[in-house]
Design a protein around this motif. Structure first.
Motif, PDB file in Angstrom:
ATOM      1  N   VAL A  65       0.873  -1.028  -0.036  1.00  0.00           N
ATOM      2  CA  VAL A  65       0.185  -0.054   0.049  1.00  0.00           C
ATOM      3  C   VAL A  65       0.988   1.149   0.029  1.00  0.00           C
ATOM      4  CG1 VAL A  65      -1.568   1.225   1.173  1.00  0.00           C
ATOM      5  CG2 VAL A  65      -1.897  -1.074   1.050  1.00  0.00           C
ATOM      6  N   LEU A  66       1.821   1.304   0.880  1.00  0.00           N
ATOM      7  CA  LEU A  66       2.541   2.462   1.200  1.00  0.00           C
ATOM      8  C   LEU A  66       3.524   2.902  -0.044  1.00  0.00           C
ATOM      9  CD1 LEU A  66       3.130   2.437   5.132  1.00  0.00           C
ATOM     10  CD2 LEU A  66       1.035   3.679   3.621  1.00  0.00           C
ATOM     11  N   SER A  67       4.127   1.769  -0.577  1.00  0.00           N
ATOM     12  CA  SER A  67       5.200   1.843  -1.647  1.00  0.00           C
ATOM     13  C   SER A  67       4.270   2.439  -2.782  1.00  0.00           C
ATOM     14  CB  SER A  67       5.742   0.503  -1.952  1.00  0.00           C
ATOM     15  OG  SER A  67       6.766  -0.040  -1.079  1.00  0.00           O
ATOM     16  N   THR A  68       3.172   1.743  -3.103  1.00  0.00           N
ATOM     17  CA  THR A  68       2.199   2.055  -4.342  1.00  0.00           C
ATOM     18  C   THR A  68       2.107   3.619  -4.282  1.00  0.00           C
ATOM     19  OG1 THR A  68       1.783   0.036  -4.730  1.00  0.00           O
ATOM     20  CG2 THR A  68       0.529   1.461  -5.514  1.00  0.00           C
ATOM     21  N   LEU A  69       1.428   4.044  -2.892  1.00  0.00           N
ATOM     22  CA  LEU A  69       1.164   5.526  -2.911  1.00  0.00           C
ATOM     23  C   LEU A  69       2.273   6.360  -3.284  1.00  0.00           C
ATOM     24  CD1 LEU A  69      -1.372   5.166   0.350  1.00  0.00           C
ATOM     25  CD2 LEU A  69      -1.911   5.834  -2.279  1.00  0.00           C
ATOM     26  N   ALA A  70       3.292   5.912  -2.690  1.00  0.00           N
ATOM     27  CA  ALA A  70       4.546   6.735  -2.855  1.00  0.00           C
ATOM     28  C   ALA A  70       4.843   6.899  -4.129  1.00  0.00           C
ATOM     29  CB  ALA A  70       5.608   6.315  -2.037  1.00  0.00           C
ATOM     30  N   ALA A  71       5.089   5.699  -4.828  1.00  0.00           N
ATOM     31  CA  ALA A  71       5.513   5.912  -6.171  1.00  0.00           C
ATOM     32  C   ALA A  71       4.250   6.607  -7.108  1.00  0.00           C
ATOM     33  CB  ALA A  71       5.475   4.225  -6.724  1.00  0.00           C
ATOM     34  N   SER A  72       3.060   6.494  -6.887  1.00  0.00           N
ATOM     35  CA  SER A  72       2.166   7.091  -7.649  1.00  0.00           C
ATOM     36  C   SER A  72       2.291   8.604  -7.382  1.00  0.00           C
ATOM     37  CB  SER A  72       1.064   6.809  -7.378  1.00  0.00           C
ATOM     38  OG  SER A  72      -0.088   7.497  -7.864  1.00  0.00           O
ATOM     39  N   ARG A  73       2.537   9.083  -6.272  1.00  0.00           N
ATOM     40  CA  ARG A  73       2.382  10.553  -5.960  1.00  0.00           C
ATOM     41  C   ARG A  73       3.784  11.011  -6.825  1.00  0.00           C
ATOM     42  NH1 ARG A  73       0.330  15.241  -5.694  1.00  0.00           N
ATOM     43  NH2 ARG A  73       1.211  16.581  -4.013  1.00  0.00           N
ATOM     44  N   THR A  74       4.910  10.347  -6.540  1.00  0.00           N
ATOM     45  CA  THR A  74       6.218  10.949  -6.959  1.00  0.00           C
ATOM     46  C   THR A  74       6.101  11.047  -8.446  1.00  0.00           C
ATOM     47  OG1 THR A  74       7.365   9.822  -5.388  1.00  0.00           O
ATOM     48  CG2 THR A  74       8.693  10.303  -7.552  1.00  0.00           C
ATOM     49  N   GLU A  75       5.459   9.910  -9.212  1.00  0.00           N
ATOM     50  CA  GLU A  75       5.305  10.085 -10.634  1.00  0.00           C
ATOM     51  C   GLU A  75       4.570  11.324 -11.106  1.00  0.00           C
ATOM     52  OE1 GLU A  75       6.149   9.455 -14.323  1.00  0.00           O
ATOM     53  OE2 GLU A  75       7.133   8.431 -12.840  1.00  0.00           O
ATOM     54  N   GLY A  76       3.304  11.532 -10.201  1.00  0.00           N
ATOM     55  CA  GLY A  76       2.524  12.690 -10.518  1.00  0.00           C
ATOM     56  C   GLY A  76       3.428  13.985 -10.261  1.00  0.00           C
ATOM     57  N   LEU A  77       4.095  14.010  -9.383  1.00  0.00           N
ATOM     58  CA  LEU A  77       4.780  15.356  -8.947  1.00  0.00           C
ATOM     59  C   LEU A  77       5.877  15.560 -10.181  1.00  0.00           C
ATOM     60  CD1 LEU A  77       5.402  15.191  -5.118  1.00  0.00           C
ATOM     61  CD2 LEU A  77       3.803  16.928  -6.755  1.00  0.00           C
ATOM     62  N   ARG A  78       6.655  14.461 -10.698  1.00  0.00           N
ATOM     63  CA  ARG A  78       7.525  14.601 -11.722  1.00  0.00           C
ATOM     64  C   ARG A  78       6.881  14.883 -13.092  1.00  0.00           C
ATOM     65  NH1 ARG A  78       9.560   9.069 -10.846  1.00  0.00           N
ATOM     66  NH2 ARG A  78      11.285   8.956  -9.521  1.00  0.00           N
ATOM     67  N   SER A  79       5.641  14.540 -13.360  1.00  0.00           N
ATOM     68  CA  SER A  79       4.913  14.942 -14.452  1.00  0.00           C
ATOM     69  C   SER A  79       4.471  16.383 -14.465  1.00  0.00           C
ATOM     70  CB  SER A  79       3.791  14.232 -14.720  1.00  0.00           C
ATOM     71  OG  SER A  79       4.051  12.697 -14.798  1.00  0.00           O
ATOM     72  N   ALA A  80       4.506  16.996 -13.214  1.00  0.00           N
ATOM     73  CA  ALA A  80       4.092  18.494 -13.091  1.00  0.00           C
ATOM     74  C   ALA A  80       5.047  19.325 -12.904  1.00  0.00           C
ATOM     75  CB  ALA A  80       3.284  18.390 -11.656  1.00  0.00           C
ATOM     76  N   GLY A  81       6.344  18.736 -13.406  1.00  0.00           N
ATOM     77  CA  GLY A  81       7.539  19.407 -13.506  1.00  0.00           C
ATOM     78  C   GLY A  81       8.464  19.609 -12.067  1.00  0.00           C
ATOM     79  N   ALA A  82       8.165  18.966 -11.156  1.00  0.00           N
ATOM     80  CA  ALA A  82       8.779  18.888  -9.890  1.00  0.00           C
ATOM     81  C   ALA A  82      10.333  18.291 -10.009  1.00  0.00           C
ATOM     82  CB  ALA A  82       8.212  18.470  -8.724  1.00  0.00           C
ATOM     83  N   GLY A  83      11.132  19.002  -9.320  1.00  0.00           N
ATOM     84  CA  GLY A  83      12.587  18.218  -9.165  1.00  0.00           C
ATOM     85  C   GLY A  83      12.357  16.909  -8.561  1.00  0.00           C
ATOM     86  N   GLU A  84      13.731  16.237  -9.045  1.00  0.00           N
ATOM     87  CA  GLU A  84      13.465  14.634  -8.403  1.00  0.00           C
ATOM     88  C   GLU A  84      13.464  14.659  -7.114  1.00  0.00           C
ATOM     89  OE1 GLU A  84      13.856  10.530  -8.880  1.00  0.00           O
ATOM     90  OE2 GLU A  84      13.443  12.031 -10.266  1.00  0.00           O
ATOM     91  N   ALA A  85      14.387  15.331  -6.279  1.00  0.00           N
ATOM     92  CA  ALA A  85      14.297  15.306  -4.621  1.00  0.00           C
ATOM     93  C   ALA A  85      13.003  15.484  -4.149  1.00  0.00           C
ATOM     94  CB  ALA A  85      15.523  16.238  -4.342  1.00  0.00           C
ATOM     95  N   ALA A  86      12.480  16.645  -4.545  1.00  0.00           N
ATOM     96  CA  ALA A  86      11.001  17.175  -4.218  1.00  0.00           C
ATOM     97  C   ALA A  86       9.954  16.074  -4.716  1.00  0.00           C
ATOM     98  CB  ALA A  86      10.726  18.650  -4.973  1.00  0.00           C
ATOM     99  N   ALA A  87       9.909  15.534  -5.907  1.00  0.00           N
ATOM    100  CA  ALA A  87       9.044  14.443  -6.218  1.00  0.00           C
ATOM    101  C   ALA A  87       8.957  13.386  -5.390  1.00  0.00           C
ATOM    102  CB  ALA A  87       9.212  14.156  -7.922  1.00  0.00           C
ATOM    103  N   LEU A  88      10.166  12.865  -5.067  1.00  0.00           N
ATOM    104  CA  LEU A  88      10.340  11.954  -4.019  1.00  0.00           C
ATOM    105  C   LEU A  88      10.064  12.145  -2.594  1.00  0.00           C
ATOM    106  CD1 LEU A  88      14.116  10.584  -5.126  1.00  0.00           C
ATOM    107  CD2 LEU A  88      11.925   9.061  -5.335  1.00  0.00           C
ATOM    108  N   ALA A  89      10.177  13.235  -2.154  1.00  0.00           N
ATOM    109  CA  ALA A  89       9.787  13.922  -0.981  1.00  0.00           C
ATOM    110  C   ALA A  89       8.189  13.819  -0.817  1.00  0.00           C
ATOM    111  CB  ALA A  89      10.372  14.957  -0.606  1.00  0.00           C
ATOM    112  N   GLY A  90       7.803  14.319  -1.752  1.00  0.00           N
ATOM    113  CA  GLY A  90       6.270  14.388  -1.939  1.00  0.00           C
ATOM    114  C   GLY A  90       5.737  13.014  -1.922  1.00  0.00           C
TER     115      GLY A  90
END
Length: 496
Positions: free
Chosen positions: A423-448
């Motif tokens: 559950v938590l890995s899937t949520l984190a990966a999905s949110r990170t991918e969404g932030l990357r697509s929105a233009g966030a930097g790698e560190a910020a996307a991972l943190a989000g």
């Protein structure tokens, strides 16, 4: 007239020194099991490089262990009641030690995966009966609380030592030594257990030799855990996940029906009529699903966002292990004796909730002293939660069902961890991918992505607190507990 097999008799005459020796043996075995689960994660890059694992295949060094371990705990716990818990513990430790030798000598992926499966089998056999042995040795509530605290300390030490030791052994020698180190520990544990653990006669296979039930529950649990660990790869709504998940649920439903009708059930359903047994197992599943956010995602945050190395990450998480271990060893038993396990559990859950809430705000450029160290101290709530949950979860078990209750408690622990991973890995990966697509930097996307996982973990802890508050009850002192017979009562006073 139906045959009634004799119930295993607890050793009520055991001297305090011999009981302390038995506790030391059981704690060492638990430390070895937990250490083995955490030590592998640090060495996985070296294993992949040396043995030629594919990225997908590498995950099976963990999954093979989890499937065997989680799938066999319930069966192993019941078999311990039937053939003798000491015999099951010794056999499991021997299997684990032999499989560790095979893993250390592995020359290819298939050999290592088979050895890891063998380690899971051995761990299930030995771990499933540990709590059952403890509750028949330590019958006084205060003594039992201290024993559970020592066991929780060993678990916390194993998790922490594994992360640090894995990095040290891999860097100084080779990954093979993360498995070979189990040989001297395993052999010493067997030698000491032969003398320290109380001998007992099991109830006999005739008291619960439900072969069909054993096949149904083992297949259902193994398939269920296999399905859960594959969610990150296949997705929640894939045919693979939905199809295998449905088959797993059908097998477990068939097992439940079988237990209600079998003459000698593998798992007498009366054990689940105790609200403390059922409630503590549910609370444990929710809590350990949430704690995955701390055990794994915090480590990933340190390495992928803050740039920590493997050894530095292990050292950074040492204060958490020290705080959990210190509280479980020196504080939890005293508080449980004074206020009761239910109150201590609720307090510990609040501390864990505070830790997860704090983590939802850690920045990309976090400072360890001000942003992470407070979390490592708040996580000491685990040192209150784990011993209290164990006491409540075992409070409704009869002496002849102690191994089964122990196996059930360990099974829900593994299911909770597996679900937390999915559950938590899937949520984190999905949110990170969404932030990357929105233009966030790698560190910020991972943190989000990690922030979302921490928030979900906090929600799981809120659910655990609600269940504990509504369902669990402080066990009333019972003179029968002094004789080693454990009971639970419902609201009408009916004992199980």
């Amino acid at each position: 007239m139906p045959h009634t097999a004799p119930s295993p008799r607890p050793d009520r005459t055991a001297a305090p020194r011999s009981r302390r020796a038995a506790l030391a043996v059981l704690s060492t075995a638990m430390l070895m099991t937990i250490l083995d689960g955490s030590i592998v994660t640090v060495a996985m890059p070296a294993i992949q490089r040396d043995l030629g694992f594919s990225p997908t295949g590498l995950s099976w060094t963990v999954n093979a262990y989890l499937i065997a371990f989680g799938g066999l705990l319930l069966l192993a716990g019941r078999l311990g009641d039937l053939i003798g818990r000491k015999a099951m513990f010794l056999a499991g430790t021997a299997v684990f030690t032999a499989a560790s030798l095979l893993a250390g000598a592995a020359t290819g992926p298939a050999m290592l995966i088979a050895a890891r499966f063998g380690q899971g089998v051995g761990s299930a056999m030995s771990s499933a009966v540990v709590l059952g042995i403890l509750v028949t040795l330590f019958t006084e509530p205060a003594e039992r609380a201290k024993a559970f605290g020592v066991l929780s300390f060993a678990s916390a030490a194993g998790a922490s030592i594994g992360q640090v030791l894995g990095g040290v052994l891999t860097d100084a020698f080779s990954w093979n030594w993360i498995f070979l180190i189990n040989l001297p520990i395993g052999l010493a544990t067997i030698a000491l257990a032969l003398r320290a653990l109380p001998g007992e006669r099991g109830a006999g296979l005739a008291a619960g030799a439900d072969v069909l039930g054993a096949v149904l529950v083992t297949a259902g649990l193994m398939l269920g855990i296999y399905t859960v660990v594959g969610i990150e790869r296949y997705g929640w709504l894939s045919a693979h996940t939905l199809g295998l998940g449905a088959v797993s649920l059908a097998l477990l439903a068939a097992f439940t029906v079988r237990q209600a009708t079998a003459a000698t059930p593998l798992m007498p359903l009366r054990i689940l009529r105790s609200r403390n047994v059922a409630g503590a197992n549910l609370v444990q599943m929710l809590t350990l699903s949430a704690m995955f956010a701390f055990q794994i995602i915090v480590a990933l945050y340190m390495q992928q966002v803050l740039g920590y190395g493997a050894l530095a990450t292990g050292l950074a998480m040492l204060p958490a292990a020290v705080s959990i271990g210190g509280v479980s060893l020196f504080v939890s038993a005293r508080l449980s004796t004074r206020f009761g396990e239910r109150s201590v559990l609720l307090a510990g859950l609040l501390l864990l909730l505070g830790a997860m809430g704090w983590l939802t705000r850690v920045p990309v450029d976090a400072d360890y002293a001000t942003d992470l160290l407070p979390v490592m101290l708040l996580i000491a709530g685990g040192g209150l939660v784990l011993p209290a949950l164990t006491a409540l979860g075992m409070s409704g078990a009869r002496a002849d069902d102690a191994g089964l209750a122990s196996g059930l408690f360990n099974t829900t622990q593994q299911i909770g961890m597996a679900v937390g991973v999915a559950v938590l890995s899937t949520l984190a990966a999905s949110r990170t991918e969404g932030l990357r697509s929105a233009g966030a930097g790698e560190a910020a996307a991972l943190a989000g992505g990690y922030h979302l996982a921490f928030g979900a973990a906090a929600a799981l802890l809120v659910a655990a607190f609600a269940v504990a508050l509504a369902v669990l009850r402080q066990p009333a002192p019972d003179p029968a507990a002094r004789s080693g017979v454990l009971y639970a009562a419902d609201k009408n006073g009916t004992r199980f």
